[in-house]
Design a protein around this motif. Sequence first.
Motif, PDB file in Angstrom:
ATOM      1  N   SER A   1      -3.505   3.665   5.106  1.00 16.34           N
ATOM      2  CA  SER A   1      -4.722   3.123   4.502  1.00 16.34           C
ATOM      3  C   SER A   1      -4.346   2.038   3.508  1.00 16.34           C
ATOM      4  O   SER A   1      -3.348   2.157   2.787  1.00 16.34           O
ATOM      5  CB  SER A   1      -5.505   4.237   3.784  1.00 16.34           C
TER       6      SER A   1
ATOM      7  N   GLU B   1     -11.700  -1.231   3.694  1.00 17.13           N
ATOM      8  CA  GLU B   1     -10.522  -0.620   4.305  1.00 17.13           C
ATOM      9  C   GLU B   1     -10.002  -1.574   5.375  1.00 17.13           C
ATOM     10  O   GLU B   1     -10.742  -1.995   6.252  1.00 17.13           O
ATOM     11  CB  GLU B   1     -10.878   0.725   4.949  1.00 17.13           C
TER      12      GLU B   1
ATOM     13  N   ARG C   1      -6.891  -0.092   0.897  1.00 17.28           N
ATOM     14  CA  ARG C   1      -8.214  -0.474   0.422  1.00 17.28           C
ATOM     15  C   ARG C   1      -8.048  -1.579  -0.624  1.00 17.28           C
ATOM     16  O   ARG C   1      -7.363  -1.402  -1.626  1.00 17.28           O
ATOM     17  CB  ARG C   1      -8.962   0.714  -0.179  1.00 17.28           C
TER      18      ARG C   1
END
Length: 325
Positions: free
Chosen positions: A37, A44, A39
């Motif tokens: 991930s 995202e 962000r």
Amino acid sequence: MTSPEPMTNHENEPLIRLAAPWGEAVVLPGRGGRVISLRAAGREWLWRNPDLLDASLGLTLAARRLPAPTGFASWANWGGDKTWPAPQGWSSAQEWAGPPDPVLDAGAYTVLEHDDLRVRMRSGDDPRTGLAVTRTVTMSAGEPVLVVDSELENVTDHPVRWAAWTVTQFATESFRDDDDPRCGVWVGLTERHRAPVTLFAPDDAPVLERVSPSAGRVPVRDVVGKIGIGGTAGWLAVVAPGGATLTQRFDVRPGAPYPDEGSEIAVWMQYPKEEELEGLEGLRPTARLVEAETMSPLTSLAPGEVLRHRVTWSVTDVPPPVAGE
């Protein structure tokens, strides 16, 4: 260096969170040392498999019942960004016959050290390739930059020859807008560039549109295929609607041998298919995603030698070709 214990989700999957004022990255050491991930800029950026990881990065029921992998059809594609050896293939020991792969792709990486902005982790020794991979992910505190360092070490008693290959998966929906010509995957080009090589195209292939002497764009389309691009300037960028851009930069060595017919960058694109893909052991795409891939030159490694490949990510609101100039 302080090394806090890795966090875990509700299924005891180790998670390493790197946080800065501009964003947060999450790493899964136990799943091939992936960055799962990122962000930043209010979104995202990476695709992860919702069949295997839920919104909180917890393992789904399907993930806890995964069968032992026997081929592409049973490969657990977790998503995110990872490092593989290239070239890929199944015809000789000089090709990496994965994924699936129980060590470099799906194996647990040992966390060597980490703090709030950096994690360093190492794979097990892979008997098929003779390699161990160390990945170091470093987040800048003051600017929106993430650096991914890959080290491929020859752990055998004989020479081996490989390239480092980073594969970053992006969710198609996050940067597709057919009415915005900025959206898509951009590639920096040089005077060395020639037509892309079609590496796989069961029903079609991505297309590189030459936008300027120094940049080309691969628009997102519903195709399943892969192209290899040589003669690049060592950068690629993913542009989302509104202009937010994630750029990856790496060193290119003109004249050096690269995998896949001289490909320094490759782009894989897929969309859900009802039928299996011919020639890929039963693989059937179930998600829309794009893979942006970088390569190092093919390098002969004596026992104990290490091949290093650095990819620097940056997040900006300036789309190419300005970002690549």
